[in-house]
Design a protein around this motif. Structure first.
Motif, mmCIF file in Angstrom:
data_model
loop_
_atom_site.group_PDB
_atom_site.id
_atom_site.type_symbol
_atom_site.label_atom_id
_atom_site.label_comp_id
_atom_site.label_asym_id
_atom_site.label_seq_id
_atom_site.Cartn_x
_atom_site.Cartn_y
_atom_site.Cartn_z
ATOM 1 N N SER A 129 -2.317 0.664 -4.632
ATOM 2 C CA SER A 129 -2.000 -0.629 -4.021
ATOM 3 C C SER A 129 -1.369 -1.511 -5.090
ATOM 4 N N TYR A 182 -8.339 -3.000 2.964
ATOM 5 C CA TYR A 182 -7.468 -2.565 1.855
ATOM 6 C C TYR A 182 -8.249 -1.760 0.824
ATOM 7 N N TYR A 188 0.060 -5.144 3.607
ATOM 8 C CA TYR A 188 -1.183 -5.710 4.135
ATOM 9 C C TYR A 188 -1.275 -7.189 3.762
ATOM 10 N N MET A 198 0.855 -1.188 0.000
ATOM 11 C CA MET A 198 0.000 0.000 0.000
ATOM 12 C C MET A 198 0.890 1.237 0.000
#
Length: 697
Positions: free
Chosen positions: A656, A645, A533, A524
């Motif tokens: 991302s 997310y 993540y 991220m």
């Protein structure tokens, strides 16, 4: 804190782009830089100062408001230069704190304001700056450049009194031998020849950086917008004036073309609409002489016009309109962040970061900002030089990404698909396929993998005819290419689902030695640093043992990409403040992960704010080595991870990169079906680096 002052040598030195490119170069090296522009440039019709706006948008930093040019002239004309310098010194302290370096954009030369010409030297001295000279090399020779450098250095007090970092050449003509030019400059400049002014970099002229949006064209011409289309994003890379018969018009309907024609040329309007419907990204239509298309023509062309292509109308003749476009300002508008980003990254690609870094004493905590992550990702992928198969070979974004990776040396991509179809897709997108970009037709190579696949799956009862049927799926074929060591990794998912991409890998490649589970991470790209993540894409409800393995895999992935992992095991409760099976699972996973890998910084259960916000972390989990400083976030289940997310990505406009799969013997990575071309490029780079790590492991 050290200060770099960028000063122009001559006119039109591209000072803003070099100043912001310097910040980007330092950011890529993990050096946090602040930015100020002491004196504002004023552009008609715009609020605020472009450099300041770009710096705040591109680097997420606080930039003090510059002093207006009118105030500078007032103070100078009234003999109040000392007061002006005091205000600039005060400005230096108003920017970002806790940084390693301050970049100052100096005053550009303005022949209409000679009173300001001497200010660069005064400002640099009062700000106690090291100086970087920025030289326009477009229409001058080495002798002239050397002479201008010597004069400018003297204006700063002479080479014995000013601390020089180096010089940058801008607008360098194509095919110029930059090192030869530098040697010729050194022969005619004492300060360059003695090594006190090294060449930091040279930026060539790149026409694509001057491509305006259709919105900019509309604003410049004060044109009426007949069809809005994608006016905010469509860029004009070519201008085509349709004055000849239609057959000559058709051959010039290329991607990025702005078609200019009188509004009564129905044939041009229809031909352009057909090209758009075919997939050619025409920039837009500009109708002249005040003629609007007839209703019947509008209706016929509506599918193309109303959804995709902007159409503008001017009252002037075609000749008058073309002349007006020729007078359009090439400066980047303050709201065109996309173009500014492209230019700043381009500049950073051409600057020597080691020279810029040499004088910086690093004081801030080591971290991985997004620009550094992207830069190091690409450098590592180039070094890896891996062969990556792309099963979705005729998908437009995939074709573009493969060409970019090929041109930049990021990976050796293999497109699976029919060559004619791929070439048609490339042509429609305005992409030129390199002659040596590898394209394999699945129909011609499928037979190679039938028996190996049947052998691999014979325990499941697979026969050769069944294997041949499975190999109709290009993802299965690409996975078999990995199994047979013909390629190093696979990237898919722009069209296929996650299950379509991952299932063949689980069946044919299997998990890596010591891995009990296949999981995933997203990188991220937050404004200030990169977070990891996991797992947000694969495992619906992992056990405590599986969650511990996901934490370890995620930490190792972070470390592999230059991030020193501080792992937070996320829960709805911090420490022992809450109870329940879900919290207990996270607590047990934390204990197991610490036991397996005592070398890692892992803590949990932690709430997200306790993990990411330092003040909250100190309050809720005092003494934790992770709380408030986490950069790897391990979520307890897929529901939590995927939701978080996507919420962060969309609400905070965060890029991302991923998902990147962990735990397989060989790298296979999935794309979002909404992936952009850049997303695919980054995923290919990730896959190439993973292939190197797995071989080394």
């Amino acid at each position: 804190m050290r200060t770099y002052y960028l000063a122009p040598v001559g006119n039109n030195a591209a000072l803003t782009s070099i100043s912001l490119g310097t910040v980007r170069t330092l950011e890529r090296l993990g050096i946090r830089a602040a930015f100020i522009k002491p004196v504002a440039d004023n552009y008609p019709g715009e609020e605020g100062e472009r450099s300041v706006g770009f710096a705040q948008a591109l680097f997420n930093i606080k930039v003090p408001k510059p002093i207006s040019i009118d105030r500078v002239e007032f103070l100078m004309s009234h003999g109040l230069k000392d007061q002006l310098m005091e205000e600039m010194v005060a400005m230096k302290g108003q920017g970002e704190s806790d940084v390693d370096l301050l970049v100052v954009e100096g005053l550009a030369h303005d022949p209409h304001k000679p009173l300001l010409a001497s200010l660069n030297g005064d400002i640099a001295r009062n700000l106690q700056s090291d100086v970087i000279l920025v030289v326009n090399a477009e229409d001058t020779d080495a002798v002239n450049i050397a002479e201008q450098i010597e004069i400018t250095v003297e204006q700063f007090g002479g080479s014995d009194r000013v601390s020089l970092v180096g010089y940058v050449l801008t607008r360098v003509p194509s095919k110029t031998d930059v090192q030869q030019l530098h040697r010729l400059i050194a022969q005619n400049s004492k300060v360059v020849n003695e090594g006190r002014l090294p060449l930091i970099g040279a930026t060539p002229y790149e026409p694509s950086h001057t491509a305006p949006r259709m919105l900019d064209v509309a604003n410049h011409l004060n044109a009426k917008i007949l069809f809005h289309g994608n006016i905010e994003t469509a860029r004009v890379r070519d201008i085509m004036v349709a004055t000849r018969s239609i057959e000559y018009v058709v051959e010039r309907l290329r991607p990025g073309a702005l078609v200019i024609t009188a509004g009564d040329r129905d044939d041009v309007l229809i031909a352009t609409s057909m090209a758009v419907m075919r997939g050619t990204p025409i920039a837009g239509l500009l109708l002249t002489s005040g003629f609007e298309p007839k209703h019947v023509i509008k209706k016929l062309c509506a599918p193309a016009l109303m959804q995709k292509i902007p159409v503008l109308l001017t009252e002037g003749t075609t000749y008058e309109t073309v002349n007006a476009l020729g007078r359009m300002d090439n400066h980047i508008p303050g709201d065109d962040i996309e173009r500014a980003t492209l230019l700043v990254d381009f500049v950073a690609d051409h600057l020597n970061g080691e020279i810029l870094k040499a004088k910086v004493d690093l004081q801030t905590e080591s971290r991985m900002p997004p620009a550094a992550f992207r830069y190091q990702l690409m450098q590592a992928a180039r070094k890896a030089n891996k062969r990556i198969v792309l099963p979705e070979g005729d998908e437009p974004r995939t074709v573009k990404a493969a060409v970019i990776c090929h041109q930049k040396g990021i990976a050796r991509c293999v497109l699976l698909g029919d060559r004619n179809s791929i070439e048609e897709v490339a042509e429609a997108q305005g992409v030129e396929l390199p002659a040596d970009l590898e394209i394999l037709n699945p129909d011609e190579i499928r037979h190679r993998y039938v028996m190996p696949l049947a052998e691999l799956r014979k325990s499941k009862g697979m026969t050769p005819p069944q294997a041949e049927q499975h190999l109709e799926d290009n993802v299965v074929m690409g996975t078999m290419m990995i199994v047979m060591n013909e390629v190093d990794g696979l990237v898919s998912g722009a069209v296929h689902t996650t299950a379509n991409t991952i299932r063949p890998a689980l069946q044919l490649i299997k998990t890596a030695p010591g891995a009990s589970i296949v999981s995933s991470v997203f990188f991220m790209l937050m404004p200030d640093q990169v977070y990891v993540y996991g797992d947000c894409a694969v495992n619906p409800d992992p056990t405590a043992q599986e969650l511990a393995d996901i934490a370890i895999q995620s930490a190792d992935s972070a470390k592999a990409f230059g991030i020193s992992p501080r792992v937070a095991m996320i829960s709805y409760s911090t420490g022992s403040s809450g109870a329940g099976a879900d919290v207990e699972k996270v607590a047990e996973a934390t204990r197991l992960a610490k036991g397996k890998r005592p070398d890692l910084l892992i803590d949990g259960p932690l709430q997200y704010d306790a993990a990411s916000v330092e003040s909250v972390g100190r309050q809720k989990s005092p003494g934790s080595p992770v709380a408030g400083r986490a950069n790897v976030f391990v979520f307890p289940d897929l529901n939590t991870g995927n939701t978080t997310y996507k919420a962060v990505q969309r609400s905070a406009n965060v890029v991302s990169v991923g998902p990147m799969l962990q735990g397989l013997r060989r790298p296979v990575n999935d794309l979002s079906r909404g992936a952009l071309v850049d997303d695919i490029v980054y995923t290919i780079a990730l896959t190439a680096i993973q292939a190197t790590q797995q071989i080394e492991g």
